[in-house]
Design a protein around this motif. Structure first.
Motif, short mmCIF file in Angstrom:
data_model
loop_
_atom_site.label_atom_id
_atom_site.label_comp_id
_atom_site.label_asym_id
_atom_site.label_seq_id
_atom_site.Cartn_x
_atom_site.Cartn_y
_atom_site.Cartn_z
N ILE A 115 2.98 9.87 -10.11
CA ILE A 115 2.13 10.07 -11.30
C ILE A 115 1.50 11.45 -11.27
CG2 ILE A 115 -0.02 9.32 -12.40
CD1 ILE A 115 0.82 6.43 -11.57
N GLU A 116 1.02 11.88 -10.12
CA GLU A 116 0.43 13.22 -10.00
C GLU A 116 1.46 14.30 -10.27
OE1 GLU A 116 -2.77 14.27 -9.72
OE2 GLU A 116 -3.12 12.15 -10.09
N LYS A 133 1.93 14.53 -13.96
CA LYS A 133 0.80 15.19 -14.60
C LYS A 133 0.91 16.70 -14.45
CE LYS A 133 -2.78 11.66 -14.04
NZ LYS A 133 -4.05 11.36 -13.33
N PHE A 147 2.12 1.75 -3.51
CA PHE A 147 1.08 2.30 -4.38
C PHE A 147 0.91 3.80 -4.13
CE2 PHE A 147 -0.80 -2.08 -4.92
CZ PHE A 147 -0.58 -2.14 -6.28
N SER A 148 0.96 4.18 -2.88
CA SER A 148 0.83 5.60 -2.53
C SER A 148 1.98 6.41 -3.13
CB SER A 148 0.80 5.76 -1.02
OG SER A 148 0.73 7.11 -0.67
N ASN A 206 0.82 -1.21 0.00
CA ASN A 206 0.00 0.00 0.00
C ASN A 206 0.86 1.26 0.00
OD1 ASN A 206 -2.46 -1.31 -0.10
ND2 ASN A 206 -2.64 -1.44 2.13
N ALA A 212 3.80 5.61 -5.75
CA ALA A 212 3.65 5.60 -7.21
C ALA A 212 2.58 6.61 -7.63
CB ALA A 212 3.31 4.21 -7.71
N SER A 213 1.47 6.66 -6.89
CA SER A 213 0.40 7.62 -7.20
C SER A 213 0.90 9.05 -7.09
CB SER A 213 -0.80 7.41 -6.28
OG SER A 213 -1.41 6.19 -6.54
N SER A 214 1.70 9.32 -6.07
CA SER A 214 2.26 10.67 -5.89
C SER A 214 3.15 11.05 -7.06
CB SER A 214 3.05 10.75 -4.59
OG SER A 214 2.21 10.60 -3.48
#
Length: 112
Positions: free
Chosen positions: A30-31, A34, A23-24, A20, A26-28
């Motif tokens: 990606i943001e 962007k 994943f957190s 988890n 990786a999400s950061s």
């Protein structure tokens, strides 16, 4: 970005926490990617040409509308909608004050 190692041994709870966390992270990332991508959509002569070129803007997109620079800055603050920010821009300023003294300009002019 440093990811946690998922150990082959240990409890499922520990592994789930590490997964988890990864994943957190990786999400950061990606943001960040962007947000780092260019949100400037360019210069458009009219609002209708902007809407035709970018009909579905995403939050953070912006563009300059007008026949000249500076023009009116439009921004997407709600997905799919362009609104005027009430400001103008699009051109840059270069402050040349104190860049060259009048003596230096005279020296350069005498060489030419």
């Amino acid at each position: 970005m440093e990811l946690n190692t998922i150990n082959k041994t240990g409890t499922w709870s520990d592994a789930a926490d590490r997964i988890n966390n990864n994943f957190s992270k990786a999400s950061s990332e990606i943001e960040k990617a962007k947000l780092a991508s260019s949100r400037n959509k360019g210069l458009f002569s009219t609002l209708s040409s902007l809407k035709a070129s970018v009909p579905s803007p995403i939050v953070g997109d912006w563009a300059v509308v007008g026949a000249t620079i500076p023009g009116v800055v439009y921004q997407c603050k709600t997905k799919g909608t362009w609104v005027s920010t009430g400001t103008s821009g699009g051109g840059g300023d270069v402050d040349l004050n104190d860049y060259l003294s009048s003596e230096e300009i005279t020296d350069v002019a005498s060489i030419l």
